[in-house]
Design a protein around this motif. Structure first.
Motif, PDB file in Angstrom:
ATOM      1  N   LEU A 178      40.013 -22.938  61.090  1.00 17.52           N
ATOM      2  CA  LEU A 178      39.547 -24.321  61.091  1.00 17.52           C
ATOM      3  C   LEU A 178      38.026 -24.365  60.996  1.00 17.52           C
ATOM      4  O   LEU A 178      37.344 -23.537  61.620  1.00 17.52           O
ATOM      5  CB  LEU A 178      39.989 -25.045  62.366  1.00 17.52           C
ATOM      6  N   PRO A 179      37.494 -25.322  60.257  1.00 25.47           N
ATOM      7  CA  PRO A 179      36.034 -25.515  60.297  1.00 25.47           C
ATOM      8  C   PRO A 179      35.575 -25.754  61.728  1.00 25.47           C
ATOM      9  O   PRO A 179      36.280 -26.358  62.542  1.00 25.47           O
ATOM     10  CB  PRO A 179      35.827 -26.755  59.423  1.00 25.47           C
ATOM     11  N   PHE A 180      34.386 -25.288  62.024  1.00 23.42           N
ATOM     12  CA  PHE A 180      33.854 -25.363  63.382  1.00 23.42           C
ATOM     13  C   PHE A 180      33.761 -26.800  63.887  1.00 23.42           C
ATOM     14  O   PHE A 180      33.788 -27.035  65.105  1.00 23.42           O
ATOM     15  CB  PHE A 180      32.479 -24.687  63.419  1.00 23.42           C
ATOM     16  N   VAL A 181      33.677 -27.775  62.983  1.00 26.84           N
ATOM     17  CA  VAL A 181      33.548 -29.167  63.415  1.00 26.84           C
ATOM     18  C   VAL A 181      34.803 -29.670  64.129  1.00 26.84           C
ATOM     19  O   VAL A 181      34.777 -30.719  64.764  1.00 26.84           O
ATOM     20  CB  VAL A 181      33.217 -30.104  62.221  1.00 26.84           C
ATOM     21  N   TYR A 182      35.914 -28.932  64.035  1.00 27.15           N
ATOM     22  CA  TYR A 182      37.133 -29.310  64.755  1.00 27.15           C
ATOM     23  C   TYR A 182      37.150 -28.771  66.185  1.00 27.15           C
ATOM     24  O   TYR A 182      38.073 -29.062  66.943  1.00 27.15           O
ATOM     25  CB  TYR A 182      38.372 -28.808  64.014  1.00 27.15           C
ATOM     26  N   ASN A 183      36.150 -27.969  66.530  1.00 31.29           N
ATOM     27  CA  ASN A 183      36.069 -27.444  67.893  1.00 31.29           C
ATOM     28  C   ASN A 183      34.612 -27.095  68.165  1.00 31.29           C
ATOM     29  O   ASN A 183      34.259 -25.947  68.403  1.00 31.29           O
ATOM     30  CB  ASN A 183      36.964 -26.215  68.051  1.00 31.29           C
ATOM     31  N   LEU A 184      33.785 -28.119  68.109  1.00 31.01           N
ATOM     32  CA  LEU A 184      32.337 -27.932  68.195  1.00 31.01           C
ATOM     33  C   LEU A 184      31.915 -27.757  69.649  1.00 31.01           C
ATOM     34  O   LEU A 184      32.176 -28.621  70.486  1.00 31.01           O
ATOM     35  CB  LEU A 184      31.626 -29.143  67.590  1.00 31.01           C
ATOM     36  N   ALA A 203      30.800 -33.565  63.179  1.00 34.17           N
ATOM     37  CA  ALA A 203      31.724 -33.151  64.240  1.00 34.17           C
ATOM     38  C   ALA A 203      32.928 -34.078  64.322  1.00 34.17           C
ATOM     39  O   ALA A 203      32.799 -35.301  64.226  1.00 34.17           O
ATOM     40  CB  ALA A 203      30.999 -33.114  65.582  1.00 34.17           C
ATOM     41  N   LYS A 204      34.102 -33.485  64.504  1.00 28.05           N
ATOM     42  CA  LYS A 204      35.349 -34.236  64.646  1.00 28.05           C
ATOM     43  C   LYS A 204      35.934 -34.124  66.052  1.00 28.05           C
ATOM     44  O   LYS A 204      36.498 -35.083  66.572  1.00 28.05           O
ATOM     45  CB  LYS A 204      36.372 -33.742  63.611  1.00 28.05           C
ATOM     46  N   ILE A 205      35.830 -32.937  66.645  1.00 24.90           N
ATOM     47  CA  ILE A 205      36.274 -32.720  68.023  1.00 24.90           C
ATOM     48  C   ILE A 205      35.193 -31.912  68.733  1.00 24.90           C
ATOM     49  O   ILE A 205      34.754 -30.882  68.228  1.00 24.90           O
ATOM     50  CB  ILE A 205      37.608 -31.951  68.083  1.00 24.90           C
ATOM     51  N   VAL A 206      34.766 -32.390  69.879  1.00 28.89           N
ATOM     52  CA  VAL A 206      33.759 -31.695  70.680  1.00 28.89           C
ATOM     53  C   VAL A 206      34.458 -31.037  71.859  1.00 28.89           C
ATOM     54  O   VAL A 206      35.361 -31.618  72.475  1.00 28.89           O
ATOM     55  CB  VAL A 206      32.676 -32.668  71.191  1.00 28.89           C
ATOM     56  N   HIS A 207      34.036 -29.814  72.174  1.00 29.49           N
ATOM     57  CA  HIS A 207      34.636 -29.056  73.266  1.00 29.49           C
ATOM     58  C   HIS A 207      33.550 -28.757  74.295  1.00 29.49           C
ATOM     59  O   HIS A 207      32.562 -28.093  73.984  1.00 29.49           O
ATOM     60  CB  HIS A 207      35.227 -27.755  72.711  1.00 29.49           C
ATOM     61  N   PHE A 208      33.737 -29.238  75.514  1.00 25.73           N
ATOM     62  CA  PHE A 208      32.756 -29.041  76.581  1.00 25.73           C
ATOM     63  C   PHE A 208      33.059 -27.723  77.303  1.00 25.73           C
ATOM     64  O   PHE A 208      33.668 -27.698  78.371  1.00 25.73           O
ATOM     65  CB  PHE A 208      32.770 -30.227  77.536  1.00 25.73           C
ATOM     66  N   LEU A 209      32.624 -26.630  76.684  1.00 25.94           N
ATOM     67  CA  LEU A 209      32.866 -25.303  77.233  1.00 25.94           C
ATOM     68  C   LEU A 209      32.063 -25.084  78.515  1.00 25.94           C
ATOM     69  O   LEU A 209      31.047 -25.737  78.741  1.00 25.94           O
ATOM     70  CB  LEU A 209      32.477 -24.243  76.208  1.00 25.94           C
ATOM     71  N   GLY A 210      32.534 -24.144  79.333  1.00 22.69           N
ATOM     72  CA  GLY A 210      31.803 -23.796  80.542  1.00 22.69           C
ATOM     73  C   GLY A 210      32.405 -24.430  81.780  1.00 22.69           C
ATOM     74  O   GLY A 210      33.347 -25.222  81.721  1.00 22.69           O
ATOM     75  N   SER A 211      31.853 -24.084  82.919  1.00 25.91           N
ATOM     76  CA  SER A 211      32.407 -24.541  84.198  1.00 25.91           C
ATOM     77  C   SER A 211      31.991 -25.963  84.555  1.00 25.91           C
ATOM     78  O   SER A 211      32.661 -26.623  85.355  1.00 25.91           O
ATOM     79  CB  SER A 211      31.977 -23.588  85.320  1.00 25.91           C
ATOM     80  N   VAL A 212      30.893 -26.460  83.982  1.00 21.84           N
ATOM     81  CA  VAL A 212      30.417 -27.814  84.290  1.00 21.84           C
ATOM     82  C   VAL A 212      30.946 -28.767  83.216  1.00 21.84           C
ATOM     83  O   VAL A 212      30.612 -28.644  82.040  1.00 21.84           O
ATOM     84  CB  VAL A 212      28.881 -27.878  84.341  1.00 21.84           C
TER      85      VAL A 212
END
Length: 314
Positions: A178-184, A203-212
């Motif tokens: 998938l293009p990175f914009v689906y899991n930015l 961007a189409k889907i943003v992913h809030f990675l990390g513990s915060v």
């Protein structure tokens, strides 16, 4: 569309995912998976955001050693997400983590095949398991469980498990990248900022990675503009619902326990006086729907007032 909801603190995130999918006009049925530790009240609230709420058993890797490498001991329970393969009433699904935010209609993901996912920003030869396309199958589910028992996960969580199971993802079929914009990723890495400046607006889907997570930060906290977008979605869809229920609670208090001040003396009967101007102004604001739900009128403060009231009556 499927999302998992494993820990109660993820309720806000899961609800925002469901609401953002609906607001951007998805034509697909939305499903949220919950584990038995989630209360009935919370499950009921999730029905407002999803077409279905499905109960599944919790799965935990229990792999403290590998989870320590991530510094995320809580991620063992992410094994639970492999239950999405048991939802065989559907021919295909798109899985979204509860810490994602959908920015536009992404129904085109259903044109992809299993296992389609975007590369992980930390190790691009692996996919990030926060967003992926899959085909429900009891056979695949059984093989995943067997793989988990036999080999475990190289990171102690679902991402290591899925990448070792779908081990040829990086070399087998580029159409499943998938293009990175689906899991930015909402965070920045070295050399990331120029690319973000160039492509981030798509961007189409943003992913809030990390513990915060967004729900752990104030709207004005550090981070990208995506944090503000998350809070926009939360306030647009969630706060009005909470406000109505807090208003009903406070209206009950106003009706049955009027805002009066009682002054007791030794020689006279109790005297009831009128509320002070600030109390009257606050009551007027509540009755007109102007609730300070993030400040003085937050639910925790109302709960404290109820506890004090009930304590005085014992």
């Amino acid at each position: 569309m499927f999302t998992d909801f494993k820990v109660k603190s993820y309720c806000k995130g899961a609800t925002v995912v469901g609401k953002s999918l609906r607001r951007h006009g998805t034509t697909r049925e939305t499903v949220v998976m919950v584990t038995p530790n989630i209360s009935e009240a919370t499950r009921t609230s999730l029905w407002r955001a999803f077409d279905r709420v499905v109960l599944v058993d919790a799965l935990d890797s229990g792999d403290g050693v590998r989870l320590a490498l991530l510094g995320r001991p809580e991620l063992g329970v992410t094994f639970t997400k492999i239950h999405c393969w048991t939802l065989t009433e559907y021919s295909k699904g798109v899985f979204l983590d509860a810490d994602t935010l959908v920015l536009c209609n992404v129904d085109e993901l259903f044109d992809r095949e299993e296992l389609s996912a975007a590369p992980d920003p930390g190790w691009p030869d692996c996919f990030n398991s926060g967003v992926f396309v899959f085909r429900p199958s009891l056979e695949t589910h059984g093989r995943l469980v067997e793989h988990a028992l036999r080999q475990g996960s190289f990171d102690g969580g679902d991402q290591g498990l899925l990448n070792s199971f779908f081990s040829r993802w990086s070399v087998e079929n580029i159409d499943r990248h998938l293009p990175f914009v689906y899991n930015l990723s909402s965070s920045s890495l070295y050399s990331y900022r120029p690319a973000f400046t160039r492509f981030g607006h798509d961007a189409k889907i943003v992913h809030f990675l990390g513990s915060v997570k967004p729900w752990n930060q104030s709207r004005g906290g550090s981070g990208s503009d995506f944090l503000s977008l998350w809070w926009d979605e939360y306030q647009r869809e969630i706060i009005p619902y909470l406000q109505i229920h807090i208003y009903h609670l406070f209206y009950f208090l106003l009706k049955y326990f009027p805002l009066q001040v009682t002054v007791a003396t030794e020689t006279a009967a109790p005297v009831v006086t009128d509320p002070d101007p600030e109390s009257l102004a606050r009551r007027s604001r509540w009755e007109s729907g102007q609730v300070d739900y993030l400040g003085r009128d937050a639910f925790k403060n109302i709960q404290a007032m109820l506890d004090r009231f009930l304590g005085d009556r014992k």
